[in-house]
Design a protein around this motif. Structure first.
Motif, PDB file in Angstrom:
ATOM      1  N   LYS A 189       0.839  -1.194   0.000  1.00 17.67           N
ATOM      2  CA  LYS A 189       0.000   0.000   0.000  1.00 17.67           C
ATOM      3  C   LYS A 189       0.872   1.241   0.000  1.00 17.67           C
ATOM      4  O   LYS A 189       1.899   1.283   0.681  1.00 17.67           O
ATOM      5  CB  LYS A 189      -0.909   0.032   1.243  1.00 17.67           C
ATOM      6  N   VAL A 190       0.431   2.249  -0.737  1.00 16.27           N
ATOM      7  CA  VAL A 190       1.141   3.519  -0.758  1.00 16.27           C
ATOM      8  C   VAL A 190       0.117   4.643  -0.812  1.00 16.27           C
ATOM      9  O   VAL A 190      -0.910   4.527  -1.491  1.00 16.27           O
ATOM     10  CB  VAL A 190       2.111   3.596  -1.971  1.00 16.27           C
ATOM     11  N   GLU A 191       0.384   5.713  -0.061  1.00 15.51           N
ATOM     12  CA  GLU A 191      -0.493   6.873  -0.086  1.00 15.51           C
ATOM     13  C   GLU A 191       0.327   8.102  -0.447  1.00 15.51           C
ATOM     14  O   GLU A 191       1.298   8.445   0.246  1.00 15.51           O
ATOM     15  CB  GLU A 191      -1.201   7.073   1.254  1.00 15.51           C
ATOM     16  N   ILE A 199       4.012  -0.680  12.869  1.00 14.15           N
ATOM     17  CA  ILE A 199       3.199  -1.074  11.719  1.00 14.15           C
ATOM     18  C   ILE A 199       4.022  -1.092  10.434  1.00 14.15           C
ATOM     19  O   ILE A 199       3.468  -1.245   9.346  1.00 14.15           O
ATOM     20  CB  ILE A 199       1.984  -0.136  11.555  1.00 14.15           C
ATOM     21  N   HIS A 200       5.346  -0.900  10.555  1.00 16.41           N
ATOM     22  CA  HIS A 200       6.268  -1.007   9.426  1.00 16.41           C
ATOM     23  C   HIS A 200       5.860  -0.069   8.295  1.00 16.41           C
ATOM     24  O   HIS A 200       5.711  -0.480   7.151  1.00 16.41           O
ATOM     25  CB  HIS A 200       6.331  -2.450   8.929  1.00 16.41           C
ATOM     26  N   LEU A 201       5.689   1.185   8.627  1.00 14.04           N
ATOM     27  CA  LEU A 201       5.291   2.197   7.654  1.00 14.04           C
ATOM     28  C   LEU A 201       6.457   3.148   7.428  1.00 14.04           C
ATOM     29  O   LEU A 201       7.028   3.685   8.375  1.00 14.04           O
ATOM     30  CB  LEU A 201       4.062   2.962   8.169  1.00 14.04           C
ATOM     31  N   GLY A 238      -3.451  -5.293   7.245  1.00 20.10           N
ATOM     32  CA  GLY A 238      -2.658  -6.071   6.307  1.00 20.10           C
ATOM     33  C   GLY A 238      -1.211  -6.182   6.736  1.00 20.10           C
ATOM     34  O   GLY A 238      -0.741  -5.468   7.620  1.00 20.10           O
ATOM     35  N   ASP A 239      -0.483  -7.099   6.065  1.00 19.40           N
ATOM     36  CA  ASP A 239       0.916  -7.362   6.399  1.00 19.40           C
ATOM     37  C   ASP A 239       1.871  -6.943   5.294  1.00 19.40           C
ATOM     38  O   ASP A 239       3.062  -7.218   5.373  1.00 19.40           O
ATOM     39  CB  ASP A 239       1.111  -8.860   6.680  1.00 19.40           C
ATOM     40  N   GLY A 240       1.352  -6.286   4.247  1.00 18.11           N
ATOM     41  CA  GLY A 240       2.224  -5.869   3.151  1.00 18.11           C
ATOM     42  C   GLY A 240       3.004  -4.614   3.491  1.00 18.11           C
ATOM     43  O   GLY A 240       2.785  -3.961   4.511  1.00 18.11           O
ATOM     44  N   GLN A 241       3.909  -4.268   2.590  1.00 21.21           N
ATOM     45  CA  GLN A 241       4.713  -3.065   2.782  1.00 21.21           C
ATOM     46  C   GLN A 241       3.822  -1.837   2.655  1.00 21.21           C
ATOM     47  O   GLN A 241       2.922  -1.770   1.819  1.00 21.21           O
ATOM     48  CB  GLN A 241       5.831  -3.010   1.746  1.00 21.21           C
ATOM     49  N   ARG A 242       4.082  -0.817   3.502  1.00 24.35           N
ATOM     50  CA  ARG A 242       3.287   0.410   3.497  1.00 24.35           C
ATOM     51  C   ARG A 242       4.209   1.621   3.425  1.00 24.35           C
ATOM     52  O   ARG A 242       5.245   1.650   4.074  1.00 24.35           O
ATOM     53  CB  ARG A 242       2.413   0.478   4.757  1.00 24.35           C
ATOM     54  N   LEU A 260      -3.585   3.667   6.059  1.00 24.10           N
ATOM     55  CA  LEU A 260      -2.794   2.520   5.611  1.00 24.10           C
ATOM     56  C   LEU A 260      -2.809   1.349   6.580  1.00 24.10           C
ATOM     57  O   LEU A 260      -2.143   0.339   6.327  1.00 24.10           O
ATOM     58  CB  LEU A 260      -1.344   2.967   5.381  1.00 24.10           C
ATOM     59  N   LYS A 261      -3.526   1.460   7.673  1.00 23.30           N
ATOM     60  CA  LYS A 261      -3.550   0.378   8.652  1.00 23.30           C
ATOM     61  C   LYS A 261      -4.235  -0.859   8.080  1.00 23.30           C
ATOM     62  O   LYS A 261      -5.116  -0.758   7.239  1.00 23.30           O
ATOM     63  CB  LYS A 261      -4.264   0.824   9.926  1.00 23.30           C
TER      64      LYS A 261
END
Length: 432
Positions: free
Chosen positions: A47-49, A186-188, A153-157, A150-151
């Motif tokens: 996910k990307v914002e 949350i690895h963001l 899920g376990d994918g990259q953010r 972006l909260k």
């Protein structure tokens, strides 16, 4: 004739064995396997914002003969055309709706323009086309809201923040907001781009990026903005190992047990934290730790990674020190447990609990906030150990000890030969 028949049989057997091996490899490759700690999670959508500053200063016409807002729109449209299909993308604005002078209202002016999810390029471009430079620059509130978007899920953010000025909504410090986001585990990552930035803007955007392990880029032209945003979006699509959040203990007895993998934690200034790893006979423990200085710290600091038994006896340690501004300080260690010669299988295969202590000697000035603690990343691996325990150290030379020994012998023999030649030359000279 007999030889030719035997040769054909051997060829058929080898071909059949090769086919069976290929089918077995395909079966293993297609069968699902659980992910270890810190490994990329299959199927987790990245996910990307994109978070865009739409404040009044974006009207300035100083980027390639057009306004900053027009340059951002052009870059966005080109980036949206090239977003990888597996990336979920969203767009958030700050300062886009309130043109007044009420600070309290202006500092809440952040809006989710396009929700994070599968991208509809036409809808996203239509939403971007409606933007017009308007109000304030509430970077801190926008980062908080983007992290909420972006909260899950376990994918990259990743948040890509694009602004032409510093935050105008103090005392909510964007740097502190970024540290709080990083501390949530949350690895963001927050990457920042400054449009023709001044010194204060550069400092603030660099601080935001450093706090989350992101990058800062200064942008002068439209193509630079487009290329950098496109690069960051593509980087999000590449699956990477995501550290597992863990909390170390004040003593080994209550420390969490770590399996092979990648972990992250937060450690206060000058704190000690403990973790445990079970090492079986015949295995070698390899561990490393990195501590990030995500804020201004005093000179002279260091990190210590220490392995000891449950009774407190030190086994091995690794340490590293620094002096001055360094973003990350890292160290590591290795410990091999030799196999036990015993007829009792239970005793022979019993693992040893190794206590890992992570300590730091960071300190900060009175004006620097110490909460949340410094980011810690800990990597743990267990591999097959060497056949002999002495092979691990070999007097600190590892497996290169034989090379040093050969050099010593060669040097000794060379010295003898050279001495003999010198004496012979002197004897001949005296004789003549």
């Amino acid at each position: 004739m007999i030889t030719r028949t035997i040769s054909k049989r051997i060829t058929r057997r080898r071909l059949a064995a090769g086919v069976c091996g290929l089918l077995a490899a395909m079966a293993v490759g297609l069968s699902p396997t659980p992910a270890s700690a810190g490994e990329p999670v299959p199927g987790a959508a990245p996910k990307v914002e994109l978070t865009l500053d739409v404040s009044g200063s974006m009207r300035a016409r100083d980027i390639d003969g057009q306004s900053r807002m027009a340059a951002a729109k052009q870059a966005f449209n080109e980036v949206l055309d090239a977003v990888p299909k597996d990336v979920q993308l969203g767009i958030r604005t700050l300062g886009a709706t309130y043109p007044g002078n009420d600070r309290q209202v202006g500092c809440k002016d952040t809006k989710l323009l396009y929700p994070v999810g599968p991208l509809d390029r036409t809808e996203a471009k239509t939403a971007v086309a409606t933007l017009a430079p308007t109000g304030w620059t509430p970077i801190g509130p926008a980062l908080q809201a983007a992290a909420e978007d972006l909260k899950g899920g376990d994918g990259q953010r990743r948040i890509v923040l694009i602004t032409d000025g510093e935050d105008t909504c103090q005392p909510l410090d964007p740097c502190q907001v970024a540290r709080d986001i990083a501390a949530q585990g949350i690895h963001l990552t927050v990457d920042t781009l400054g449009l023709l930035p001044d010194a204060k803007t550069r400092s603030q955007l660099s601080c935001i990026a450093e706090a989350t392990g992101g990058t800062y880029t200064s942008v002068q032209h439209t193509n630079q903005l487009r290329d950098r945003v496109h690069q960051l979006v593509n980087r999000t699509a590449h699956r990477v190992a995501t550290p597992v959040k863990v909390q170390g203990a004040a003593e080994c007895a209550s420390a969490p047990e770590l399996k092979p993998g990648l972990y992250n934690d937060r450690e206060k200034f000058a704190e000690h934290r403990w973790y445990r790893v079970n090492v079986k006979p015949g295995q070698e423990l390899r561990a490393s730790v990195s501590i990030g200085a995500d804020r201004a710290v005093n000179n002279d600091y260091g990190v210590l990674l220490r392995a000891s038994t449950q009774h407190g006896r030190e086994i091995v340690r690794g340490s590293e020190a620094g002096d001055g501004r360094t973003d990350v300080v890292s160290t590591g260690l290795r410990y091999a447990k030799s196999e036990v010669a015993s007829s009792d299988d239970a005793t022979k295969d019993a693992p040893e609990t190794v206590c890992l202590q992570v300590s730091n000697s960071f300190a900060a000035g009175p004006s620097v906030k110490t909460e949340p603690g410094l980011p810690v990343e800990l990597a743990v691996d267990l591999v097959d150990g060497p056949h002999n325990a002495s092979d691990v150290a070999s007097f600190g030379l590892g497996r290169g000890w034989w090379l040093l020994g050969a050099l010593v012998v060669a040097g000794f023999l060379g010295g003898l030969v050279w001495g003999w030649i010198s004496r012979w030359r002197i004897t001949v000279w005296r004789t003549n």
